[in-house]
Design an enzyme around this catalytic site. Structure first.
Site, mmCIF file in Angstrom:
data_model
loop_
_atom_site.group_PDB
_atom_site.id
_atom_site.type_symbol
_atom_site.label_atom_id
_atom_site.label_comp_id
_atom_site.label_asym_id
_atom_site.label_seq_id
_atom_site.Cartn_x
_atom_site.Cartn_y
_atom_site.Cartn_z
ATOM 1 N N GLN A 128 81.952 5.435 13.010
ATOM 2 C CA GLN A 128 82.789 6.101 13.535
ATOM 3 C C GLN A 128 82.651 7.140 13.483
ATOM 4 O OE1 GLN A 128 86.826 4.363 13.614
ATOM 5 N NE2 GLN A 128 87.500 5.732 15.156
ATOM 6 N N ARG A 195 92.787 18.232 12.839
ATOM 7 C CA ARG A 195 92.572 16.505 13.423
ATOM 8 C C ARG A 195 94.126 16.001 14.060
ATOM 9 N NH1 ARG A 195 89.923 11.877 10.117
ATOM 10 N NH2 ARG A 195 91.272 11.828 8.229
ATOM 11 N N ARG A 213 78.460 -14.803 18.747
ATOM 12 C CA ARG A 213 80.068 -15.590 18.700
ATOM 13 C C ARG A 213 81.007 -15.262 18.495
ATOM 14 N NH1 ARG A 213 81.113 -19.637 13.803
ATOM 15 N NH2 ARG A 213 81.563 -21.050 14.426
ATOM 16 N N HIS A 217 84.286 -13.373 21.787
ATOM 17 C CA HIS A 217 85.828 -13.824 21.110
ATOM 18 C C HIS A 217 86.297 -12.215 21.941
ATOM 19 C CE1 HIS A 217 89.236 -13.718 19.534
ATOM 20 N NE2 HIS A 217 88.635 -13.304 18.873
ATOM 21 N N ARG A 222 89.544 -9.088 24.930
ATOM 22 C CA ARG A 222 90.196 -6.832 25.386
ATOM 23 C C ARG A 222 89.596 -7.047 26.782
ATOM 24 N NH1 ARG A 222 93.610 -5.580 21.512
ATOM 25 N NH2 ARG A 222 92.285 -6.096 19.637
#
Ligand SMILES: Cc1cc2nc3c(=O)[nH]c(=O)nc-3n(C[C@H](O)[C@H](O)[C@H](O)COP(=O)(O)OP(=O)(O)OC[C@H]3O[C@@H](n4cnc5c(N)ncnc54)[C@H](O)[C@@H]3O)c2cc1C
Length: 267
Positions: A128, A195, A213, A217, A222
């Site tokens: 990230q 931040r 897999r 899911h 989502r």
């Protein structure tokens, strides 16, 4: 304030080394299976799906089911590639789908989204954008269409974001971050402090890898109507990409008002 749209880039996916696969199959007497399997360009110019071939390969390996007779217990084998994969889903033999991973860049997504994505643990990898290292000098932001259509909301929201942006720039100057000789650890410390004054909605980026897999899911969870608006949008895009890349492994989904509902759940 810069208005942005969440974007999805598929940046990596499985690539089979067919020569190595063939070498292994020669060892175990399963070359016939590879001859049947598409190992390159399809007649209509499309590429064979290595993800699907890998899943079939892993499944056939389990029962030595390359052809009848290799395993004395197996008299018949399923030769139809798509039917074979459908049966994998139906039997919930989902572990073979874990061999095929796909890597996406989720670009211009909020920290609201990234907080939710990282809750999915098995079968994923995450990198990230660090807002401790990367200094915010603007607050890129996504507004859904219904918000854009509300002028009073937009006026107040953009005013607030502009003020936050201005505060970010003021702090950078106040702390002297661009002056000569400021040690990086100090920049990092101040950037991390700064931040805290950015909203959860600030657009950022995440590299997200998931195996098939896990993708099955997470796409279901989502895109569910109960899921958050931005993550529904992004996982709708991921689902479209996956249906194009591995159609036989995503063919059982029915799309209802943006919700991807599989015939076989949690394979
Ligand atoms: C609509 C929606 C609303 C949500 N609201 C909230 C909320 O209000 N608060 C909140 O904290 N979270 C919330 N979540 C997040 C949710 O609780 C899960 O943490 C998240 O969706 C990850 O999914 P998962 O639990 O299926 O796990 P994943 O990590 O995606 O794992 C997949 C599956 O593997 C199995 N598994 C994974 N880990 C384990 C384990 N340790 N032990 C046993 N089996 C395991 C389970 O079968 C699991 O479903 C929400 C999610 C959705 C989709």
């Amino acid at each position: 304030m810069r208005s942005v749209e969440p974007q999805v880039f598929l940046v990596a996916q499985p690539a089979i080394d067919y020569d190595q696969l063939a070498a292994y199959l020669r060892e175990v007497g399963g070359e016939q299976w590879l001859e049947r399997l598409d190992r390159g360009d399809l007649p209509d110019g499309e590429k064979a799906s290595d993800a699907q071939n890998l899943a079939e390969f892993a499944g056939k390996m389990c029962y030595r089911a390359w052809e009848p007779g290799l395993n004395p217990n197996v008299r018949r084998v399923r030769n139809d590639h798509e039917a074979y994969l459908q049966n994998i889903l139906k039997q919930q033999h989902g572990s073979v789908l874990e061999h095929a991973s796909f890597t996406f860049v989720l670009h211009n997504v909020s920290r609201v989204l990234t907080h939710e994505v990282v809750r999915h643990r098995p079968g994923t990898a995450v990198s990230q954008e660090s807002l401790r290292f990367v200094r915010l000098d603007e607050i890129p932001f996504w507004f859904p269409d219904w918000a854009r259509e509300d002028p009073e909301l937009m006026k107040r929201a953009t005013g607030l974001l502009d003020q936050m942006e201005e505060f970010q720039r003021w702090m950078a100057q106040h702390f002297g971050l661009d002056e000569e000789g400021v040690p990086f650890h100090e920049k990092k410390e101040k950037t991390s402090f700064m931040r805290r004054f950015a909203p959860d909605g600030v657009a950022t980026g995440i590299v997200w890898t998931a195996n098939i897999r896990t993708l099955r899911h997470t796409i279901e969870a989502r895109t569910d109507p109960g899921a958050e608006e931005e993550i529904r949008l992004v996982f709708g895009k991921i689902a479209e990409i996956m249906r194009a890349e591995a159609p036989a492994l995503f063919a059982d989904y029915e799309v209802r008002d943006g919700a991807w509902v599989p015939q076989w759940r949690k394979v």
